[in-house]
Design an enzyme around this catalytic site. Structure first.
Site, mmCIF file in Angstrom:
data_model
loop_
_atom_site.group_PDB
_atom_site.id
_atom_site.type_symbol
_atom_site.label_atom_id
_atom_site.label_comp_id
_atom_site.label_asym_id
_atom_site.label_seq_id
_atom_site.Cartn_x
_atom_site.Cartn_y
_atom_site.Cartn_z
ATOM 1 N N GLU A 1 -19.867 -30.301 -37.962
ATOM 2 C CA GLU A 1 -19.484 -30.947 -36.707
ATOM 3 C C GLU A 1 -19.500 -32.474 -36.810
ATOM 4 O O GLU A 1 -20.316 -33.065 -37.487
ATOM 5 C CB GLU A 1 -20.368 -30.480 -35.547
ATOM 6 C CG GLU A 1 -21.855 -30.641 -35.786
ATOM 7 C CD GLU A 1 -22.664 -29.664 -34.940
ATOM 8 O OE1 GLU A 1 -22.128 -29.151 -33.955
ATOM 9 O OE2 GLU A 1 -23.823 -29.412 -35.284
ATOM 10 N N ARG B 1 -35.758 -30.700 -36.035
ATOM 11 C CA ARG B 1 -35.905 -30.959 -34.595
ATOM 12 C C ARG B 1 -37.327 -30.690 -34.117
ATOM 13 O O ARG B 1 -37.848 -31.403 -33.258
ATOM 14 C CB ARG B 1 -34.943 -30.074 -33.800
ATOM 15 C CG ARG B 1 -33.529 -30.569 -33.920
ATOM 16 C CD ARG B 1 -32.765 -30.323 -32.654
ATOM 17 N NE ARG B 1 -31.359 -30.596 -32.886
ATOM 18 C CZ ARG B 1 -30.385 -30.063 -32.197
ATOM 19 N NH1 ARG B 1 -30.650 -29.196 -31.234
ATOM 20 N NH2 ARG B 1 -29.143 -30.373 -32.454
ATOM 21 N N ARG C 1 -23.482 -27.490 -41.038
ATOM 22 C CA ARG C 1 -22.622 -27.660 -39.867
ATOM 23 C C ARG C 1 -21.710 -28.855 -40.104
ATOM 24 O O ARG C 1 -22.197 -29.971 -40.326
ATOM 25 C CB ARG C 1 -23.458 -27.921 -38.608
ATOM 26 C CG ARG C 1 -24.499 -26.844 -38.297
ATOM 27 C CD ARG C 1 -23.873 -25.623 -37.650
ATOM 28 N NE ARG C 1 -24.803 -24.507 -37.602
ATOM 29 C CZ ARG C 1 -25.487 -24.149 -36.514
ATOM 30 N NH1 ARG C 1 -25.333 -24.829 -35.394
ATOM 31 N NH2 ARG C 1 -26.292 -23.109 -36.562
ATOM 32 N N ARG D 1 -29.572 -36.231 -32.883
ATOM 33 C CA ARG D 1 -30.184 -34.921 -33.150
ATOM 34 C C ARG D 1 -29.319 -33.937 -33.923
ATOM 35 O O ARG D 1 -29.659 -32.770 -34.046
ATOM 36 C CB ARG D 1 -30.620 -34.294 -31.833
ATOM 37 C CG ARG D 1 -29.471 -34.034 -30.901
ATOM 38 C CD ARG D 1 -29.964 -33.721 -29.511
ATOM 39 N NE ARG D 1 -28.859 -33.194 -28.744
ATOM 40 C CZ ARG D 1 -28.859 -32.040 -28.111
ATOM 41 N NH1 ARG D 1 -29.910 -31.263 -28.140
ATOM 42 N NH2 ARG D 1 -27.817 -31.644 -27.438
ATOM 43 N N HIS D 2 -28.185 -34.406 -34.463
ATOM 44 C CA HIS D 2 -27.322 -33.528 -35.259
ATOM 45 C C HIS D 2 -27.233 -33.978 -36.706
ATOM 46 O O HIS D 2 -26.996 -35.145 -36.985
ATOM 47 C CB HIS D 2 -25.908 -33.480 -34.672
ATOM 48 C CG HIS D 2 -25.815 -32.712 -33.402
ATOM 49 N ND1 HIS D 2 -25.911 -33.321 -32.179
ATOM 50 C CD2 HIS D 2 -25.670 -31.387 -33.172
ATOM 51 C CE1 HIS D 2 -25.817 -32.395 -31.228
ATOM 52 N NE2 HIS D 2 -25.681 -31.206 -31.802
ATOM 53 N N SER E 1 -32.453 -21.558 -30.453
ATOM 54 C CA SER E 1 -31.659 -20.683 -29.600
ATOM 55 C C SER E 1 -31.727 -19.282 -30.176
ATOM 56 O O SER E 1 -31.894 -19.097 -31.379
ATOM 57 C CB SER E 1 -30.239 -21.204 -29.419
ATOM 58 O OG SER E 1 -29.479 -20.906 -30.530
ATOM 59 N N GLU F 1 -33.382 -29.224 -27.068
ATOM 60 C CA GLU F 1 -33.364 -27.880 -27.654
ATOM 61 C C GLU F 1 -33.890 -27.864 -29.086
ATOM 62 O O GLU F 1 -33.483 -28.658 -29.915
ATOM 63 C CB GLU F 1 -31.914 -27.375 -27.640
ATOM 64 C CG GLU F 1 -31.727 -26.030 -28.278
ATOM 65 C CD GLU F 1 -30.275 -25.783 -28.712
ATOM 66 O OE1 GLU F 1 -29.360 -26.231 -27.996
ATOM 67 O OE2 GLU F 1 -30.088 -25.157 -29.764
HETATM 68 O O1 4AD Z 1 -28.253 -23.083 -31.677
HETATM 69 P P1 4AD Z 1 -27.885 -22.698 -33.074
HETATM 70 O O2 4AD Z 1 -26.518 -23.085 -33.523
HETATM 71 O O3 4AD Z 1 -28.091 -21.124 -33.172
HETATM 72 C C1 4AD Z 1 -27.883 -20.352 -34.293
HETATM 73 O O4 4AD Z 1 -27.615 -20.776 -35.396
HETATM 74 C C2 4AD Z 1 -28.135 -18.906 -34.046
HETATM 75 N N1 4AD Z 1 -27.677 -18.132 -35.219
HETATM 76 C C3 4AD Z 1 -29.588 -18.696 -33.810
HETATM 77 C C4 4AD Z 1 -29.915 -17.281 -33.481
HETATM 78 O O5 4AD Z 1 -30.722 -16.674 -34.151
HETATM 79 N N2 4AD Z 1 -29.294 -16.765 -32.465
HETATM 80 O O6 4AD Z 1 -28.946 -23.294 -34.075
HETATM 81 C C5 4AD Z 1 -30.308 -22.978 -33.968
HETATM 82 C C6 4AD Z 1 -31.150 -24.236 -33.979
HETATM 83 C C7 4AD Z 1 -30.935 -25.147 -32.777
HETATM 84 O O7 4AD Z 1 -31.719 -24.763 -31.692
HETATM 85 C C8 4AD Z 1 -31.360 -26.487 -33.312
HETATM 86 O O8 4AD Z 1 -32.775 -26.622 -33.308
HETATM 87 C C9 4AD Z 1 -30.923 -26.416 -34.740
HETATM 88 O O9 4AD Z 1 -30.811 -25.057 -35.082
HETATM 89 N N3 4AD Z 1 -29.633 -27.076 -34.930
HETATM 90 C C10 4AD Z 1 -29.458 -28.258 -35.543
HETATM 91 N N4 4AD Z 1 -30.327 -29.107 -36.100
HETATM 92 C C11 4AD Z 1 -29.845 -30.229 -36.667
HETATM 93 N N5 4AD Z 1 -28.530 -30.531 -36.718
HETATM 94 C C12 4AD Z 1 -27.606 -29.713 -36.186
HETATM 95 N N6 4AD Z 1 -26.308 -30.008 -36.264
HETATM 96 C C13 4AD Z 1 -28.060 -28.510 -35.553
HETATM 97 N N7 4AD Z 1 -27.440 -27.472 -34.945
HETATM 98 C C14 4AD Z 1 -28.408 -26.630 -34.579
#
Ligand code: 4AD
Length: 466
Positions: free
Chosen positions: A240, A440, A238, A246-247, A392, A389
């Site tokens: 971002e 997480r 990611r 937490r990111h 998801s 979270e």
């Molecule tokens: O919520 P996210 O972005 O969902 C997906 O990637 C979907 N494809 C999931 C699905 O099957 N629908 O990411 C899923 C999880 C989040 O709940 C969080 O625990 C973790 O990935 N996550 C991160 N962890 C660390 N750093 C980040 N920048 C994160 N972004 C998401």
């Protein structure tokens, strides 16, 4: 080969036995010229070793050599196990080793950037030491991460990454036992898998490409390919610009995707049993690791129910409203309102682990299935630990024309994901799944305050080394 004993396994049953151990010199203390005390550490466990000058057994030269060793040097010690009258303070093992032979295997430089003992202290121990006038350097996060190979040696860090391994292990074992197949999907892909701008772009032999933001598209394609139930453990990227606790820019995703017969609750049932089994297992099998973490970072064990609480998004909004907090019923929650809802849920239901489902469609990714009875909502969910979270997921759209419409509506260039959308033109079952952030889960299970503590070599917008 010779017989080696692990430091962590040294105990009173070995009294008077000769053992051979290998570890690092954590501390050295000389008493005159005749006695040297070394604390030897292996995998976070420590034992006191005493070298005392004795005719025929231990020379003065050897004691001198012992006191000249630098901290963190790697040594082999041959010695006899003894049980001291007064328990040794500050070591994990209660026995002592009377040194007979000592060999240095690898010398550490004399001035270490991190003192492991200091790095292993809890905040309250640091406060106490400072009040007592002790000379002490507080090791900050950046220093820890710059010298991660040293920082990793603390008992708490040894515990954290062993727990992380166990989380992965349970995830795999549980899903295999439920008929899931482990897969690997590409991390070099043509178009973004989650939409949005948070994607690392790259040049793929002259074609624009990016690092996968999730295995989302390909795990769904594996369902189109009749695997029925799949999981993947792999890296997720990611881009971002999030400077939060937490990111990360790279983390480990635990992904699940499965056919649905009638209702997306089938996915929640798997999720529920998987996580209850995981928490039970961690509490049962990882007591030593949890204690090591708790010693440095005190926390209360996670409160969770035998059957995980499910609340609808609307119910969540209502609970917040009753507590005097207004949120947009068709918007998303933010970090603060998620935390607040977590508190309210704990007060009302006594759990720190729960599922919030039926999110507004507008705040979910393009591939999310709307609710059949109300298009403003969706068959989707987030899962929280201690108000944050960790997961998801959702039921997905399996009708190609509708999928293309939704992608376009969400501002995605459909051309870049045409092979994905086409996968649904050859017959596709209803399906759903979820993605879990491994770092997480560990962070929040152990109530740690920063995700960088649960990533061995974290990647964030400011860090790509070591
Ligand atoms: O919520 P996210 O972005 O969902 C997906 O990637 C979907 N494809 C999931 C699905 O099957 N629908 O990411 C899923 C999880 C989040 O709940 C969080 O625990 C973790 O990935 N996550 C991160 N962890 C660390 N750093 C980040 N920048 C994160 N972004 C998401």
């Amino acid at each position: 080969g010779r017989k080696w004993t692990e430091v962590g396994l040294l105990n009173e049953e070995l009294k008077d036995k000769e053992v051979l151990i290998r570890g690092r010199v954590q501390t050295i203390r000389a008493v005159g010229k005749k006695i040297a005390f070394l604390v030897l550490r292996e995998k976070g466990c420590t034992v006191q070793c005493v070298a005392t000058v004795a005719p025929e057994l231990v020379s003065g030269q050897m004691v001198k050599f012992a006191t000249s060793l630098s901290r963190e040097s790697h040594v082999d010690i041959q010695g006899v196990v003894s049980v001291p009258n007064v328990p040794v303070k500050g070591t994990s093992q209660q026995v002592e080793i009377q040194v007979r032979k000592l060999f240095c295997i690898s010398k550490a430089v004399p001035n270490l950037p991190i003192n492991i003992e200091d790095a292993a202290r809890s905040e309250s121990e640091i406060e106490k030491a400072l009040q007592a006038g002790e000379q002490l350097v507080r090791v900050n996060q950046d220093t820890r991460l710059n010298y991660r190979v040293l920082d990793m040696r603390t008992p708490a860090n040894q515990g954290i990454f062993r727990i992380q391994c166990q989380v992965e292990n349970i995830f795999r074992q549980f899903l295999l036992s439920e008929g899931f197949v482990g897969i690997h999907t590409p991390k070099l892909i043509a178009g973004s898998s989650e939409g949005g701008s948070a994607v690392f772009k790259l040049d793929y032999k002259g074609q624009p490409a990016c690092l996968a933001q999730s295995p989302q598209l390909h795990k769904q394609m594996a369902i189109c390919g009749d695997f029925g139930r799949v999981f993947e453990i792999g890296p997720v990227f990611r881009a971002e610009d999030s400077y939060t606790h937490r990111h990360l820019c790279e983390f480990t995703g635990l992904d699940v995707e499965m056919e649905i017969k009638e209702h997306y609750f089938e996915v929640l049932d798997i999720l529920d049993r998987l996580f209850v089994a995981m928490f039970d297992n961690l509490n049962e099998k990882c007591q030593k690791e949890l204690e090591a973490i708790q010693k440095q970072y005190p926390f209360e064990p996670l409160k969770y129910l035998r059957k995980t609480l499910r609340l609808t998004f609307q119910e969540g909004v209502q609970m917040l409203k009753e507590a005097g907090i207004e949120v947009d019923p068709l918007g998303d929650l933010n970090t603060e309102t998620e935390r607040k809802l977590g508190q309210l849920v704990l007060e009302k239901y006594g759990t720190e682990f729960y599922i919030l489902h039926r999110y507004p469609l507008a705040v979910r990714p393009f591939y999310t299935m709307p609710c059949y009875d109300d298009l403003a909502y969706s068959n989707s969910f987030d899962v929280f630990i201690r108000g944050e979270e960790i997961i998801s997921g959702a039921q997905r759209i399996h009708v190609p024309e509708f999928l293309a419409t939704r992608a376009e509506a969400c501002g995605i260039d459909v051309k870049t994901i045409s092979t994905y959308i086409d996968s649904f033109r050859y017959g596709a079952p209803p399906h759903g799944g979820f993605g879990v952030g491994l770092e997480r889960v560990v962070m929040l299970f152990c109530a740690l305050n920063n995700i960088r503590k649960t990533s061995l070599f974290p990647r964030d917008p400011l860090r790509i080394a070591p």
